[in-house]
Write a protein that holds these residues in place. Structure first.
Motif, mmCIF file in Angstrom:
data_model
loop_
_atom_site.group_PDB
_atom_site.id
_atom_site.type_symbol
_atom_site.label_atom_id
_atom_site.label_comp_id
_atom_site.label_asym_id
_atom_site.label_seq_id
_atom_site.Cartn_x
_atom_site.Cartn_y
_atom_site.Cartn_z
ATOM 1 N N CYS A 143 1.180 3.933 -2.750
ATOM 2 C CA CYS A 143 0.261 5.110 -2.788
ATOM 3 C C CYS A 143 0.901 5.723 -1.504
ATOM 4 O O CYS A 143 -0.497 6.941 -1.788
ATOM 5 C CB CYS A 143 -0.851 4.014 -4.070
ATOM 6 S SG CYS A 143 -0.732 4.135 -5.178
ATOM 7 N N HIS A 144 0.093 4.923 -0.501
ATOM 8 C CA HIS A 144 0.194 5.734 0.899
ATOM 9 C C HIS A 144 0.899 6.522 1.889
ATOM 10 O O HIS A 144 0.415 7.074 1.799
ATOM 11 C CB HIS A 144 -1.531 5.023 1.284
ATOM 12 C CG HIS A 144 -2.824 4.835 0.458
ATOM 13 N ND1 HIS A 144 -3.447 5.514 0.906
ATOM 14 C CD2 HIS A 144 -3.053 4.126 0.153
ATOM 15 C CE1 HIS A 144 -4.870 5.073 0.113
ATOM 16 N NE2 HIS A 144 -4.342 4.187 -0.600
ATOM 17 N N MET A 172 -7.910 3.035 -6.730
ATOM 18 C CA MET A 172 -6.954 2.053 -5.418
ATOM 19 C C MET A 172 -8.107 1.287 -6.033
ATOM 20 O O MET A 172 -9.233 0.628 -5.737
ATOM 21 C CB MET A 172 -8.231 2.840 -4.703
ATOM 22 C CG MET A 172 -8.383 1.832 -3.103
ATOM 23 S SD MET A 172 -6.710 1.226 -2.230
ATOM 24 C CE MET A 172 -7.442 -0.185 -1.488
ATOM 25 N N CYS A 178 0.758 -0.948 0.064
ATOM 26 C CA CYS A 178 0.497 0.212 -0.112
ATOM 27 C C CYS A 178 1.217 0.752 0.027
ATOM 28 O O CYS A 178 0.089 2.171 -0.281
ATOM 29 C CB CYS A 178 -0.832 0.462 0.964
ATOM 30 S SG CYS A 178 -1.617 -1.585 1.498
HETATM 31 C C1 HEC Z 1 -1.770 2.699 -6.850
HETATM 32 C C2 HEC Z 1 -2.784 3.204 -5.612
HETATM 33 C C3 HEC Z 1 -3.068 2.799 -4.715
HETATM 34 C C4 HEC Z 1 -2.682 1.586 -3.672
HETATM 35 C C5 HEC Z 1 -1.257 -0.044 -4.250
HETATM 36 C C6 HEC Z 1 -3.599 1.166 -2.986
HETATM 37 N N1 HEC Z 1 -3.929 2.313 -2.968
HETATM 38 FE FE1 HEC Z 1 -5.474 2.874 -0.793
HETATM 39 N N2 HEC Z 1 -6.403 4.322 -2.519
HETATM 40 C C7 HEC Z 1 -5.880 5.212 -3.617
HETATM 41 C C8 HEC Z 1 -6.541 6.292 -3.933
HETATM 42 C C9 HEC Z 1 -6.875 6.880 -5.083
HETATM 43 C C10 HEC Z 1 -7.866 6.314 -3.072
HETATM 44 C C11 HEC Z 1 -8.919 6.521 -3.232
HETATM 45 C C12 HEC Z 1 -10.046 6.782 -3.593
HETATM 46 C C13 HEC Z 1 -11.182 7.213 -3.569
HETATM 47 O O1 HEC Z 1 -11.181 8.671 -3.914
HETATM 48 O O2 HEC Z 1 -12.181 7.179 -3.595
HETATM 49 C C14 HEC Z 1 -7.236 4.645 -1.924
HETATM 50 C C15 HEC Z 1 -8.432 5.061 -0.884
HETATM 51 C C16 HEC Z 1 -7.993 3.226 -0.180
HETATM 52 C C17 HEC Z 1 -8.898 3.722 1.514
HETATM 53 C C18 HEC Z 1 -10.128 4.980 1.443
HETATM 54 C C19 HEC Z 1 -9.714 6.020 2.586
HETATM 55 C C20 HEC Z 1 -10.275 6.801 2.071
HETATM 56 O O3 HEC Z 1 -11.186 7.894 3.047
HETATM 57 O O4 HEC Z 1 -11.410 7.012 1.406
HETATM 58 C C21 HEC Z 1 -8.844 2.681 1.915
HETATM 59 C C22 HEC Z 1 -8.578 2.552 3.375
HETATM 60 C C23 HEC Z 1 -7.356 2.316 1.513
HETATM 61 N N3 HEC Z 1 -6.698 3.130 0.297
HETATM 62 C C24 HEC Z 1 -6.513 1.268 1.928
HETATM 63 C C25 HEC Z 1 -5.136 1.338 1.517
HETATM 64 C C26 HEC Z 1 -4.477 -0.451 1.999
HETATM 65 C C27 HEC Z 1 -4.897 -1.156 2.695
HETATM 66 C C28 HEC Z 1 -3.665 -0.159 0.052
HETATM 67 C C29 HEC Z 1 -2.465 -1.914 0.609
HETATM 68 C C30 HEC Z 1 -3.686 -2.610 0.558
HETATM 69 C C31 HEC Z 1 -3.831 0.523 -0.474
HETATM 70 N N4 HEC Z 1 -4.534 0.892 0.298
HETATM 71 C C32 HEC Z 1 -3.234 0.554 -1.810
HETATM 72 C C33 HEC Z 1 -5.065 4.251 -4.014
HETATM 73 C C34 HEC Z 1 -3.923 2.993 -3.769
#
Ligand code: HEC
Length: 211
Positions: A85-86, A133, A82
């Protein structure tokens, strides 16, 4: 009948107007992911996302209790899958997270922390369509367990320590190039090689930003 025809006409005019507004907005604002979504877009997207997650899923509670062990398992998984990106700290302030549209949100903020455990779990398992995501479900009990660990770690993010962040850096995926450099440095430090490895120039897309 006349009423239906009138309603259809009004709907068609509305649809054309909305399509026109979107087209004008695209032409004016372009398709760059560098722009930030407007406040209205963010509110609409979040409300739609909330509604699109079935109530039963939103109300689910974790079958895996939060404990130092499960938080640690979530931390390790987060660093590996994660953080790209995060960010390890959940801020989203890393090259990919910043340049997505919508951006990776700051998971420490109230907007995320006020989502229910079930909603976080659903988002992790299923991803969010039309955003960066990805959905991570594997359809296995082990996969679900890992997602609950991630939920626990996300709850822990506002209190993550420097020590934990250092541990995550060790677990972040490395490119073959970084891996080679580290290996050469290790061999030099252990006295297997006489010369320290020459620091090679950074990839032009990461130089000066972050890693
Ligand atoms: C390729 C990039 C990417 C990866 C890798 C990624 N994310 Fe995300 N994540 C995003 C994006 C962009 C959003 C915003 C989505 C939206 O606007 O609804 C997001 C949103 C989220 C949210 C919602 C939070 C919110 O307040 O909107 C959670 C929880 C989350 N990710 C957890 C994870 C976890 C745990 C992992 C790993 C298993 C992960 N993400 C991997 C890009 C990524």
């Amino acid at each position: 009948m006349r009423f239906v025809l009138k309603a259809l006409l009004v709907l068609t005019i509305l649809a054309v107007a909305v399509a026109g507004a979107i087209a004008v907005s695209l032409v004016n604002r372009g398709i760059s992911t560098k722009a930030a979504p407007t406040w209205v877009e963010v509110q609409i997207a979040r409300a739609m996302r909330h509604l699109a997650i079935p109530r039963a899923d939103r109300e689910r509670t974790s079958p895996v209790p939060a404990s130092p062990k499960t938080v640690q398992a979530g931390l390790e998984h987060f660093a590996d899958h994660c953080a790209i990106c995060h960010g390890n700290d959940g801020s989203g302030d890393v090259q990919i997270g910043r340049n997505l549209y919508p951006k990776a949100p700051d998971l420490r903020d109230a907007d995320t922390q006020t989502l229910s455990d079930g909603e976080l779990f659903h988002i992790i398992e299923n991803g969010v369509r039309l955003t960066g995501m990805p959905g991570w479900s594997t359809g296995t009990p082990e996969g679900e367990e890992a997602s609950w660990h991630l939920v626990h770690f996300i709850r822990h993010l506002p209190r993550v320590t420097d020590q934990e962040l250092a541990r995550m850096e060790e677990l972040n995926p490395k490119s073959p190039h970084e891996f080679r450099e580290e290996e050469e440095m290790r061999r030099f430090l252990e006295g297997e090689e006489a010369k320290p490895p020459a620091a090679s120039p950074k990839h032009p897309h990461s130089g000066g930003h972050d890693d």
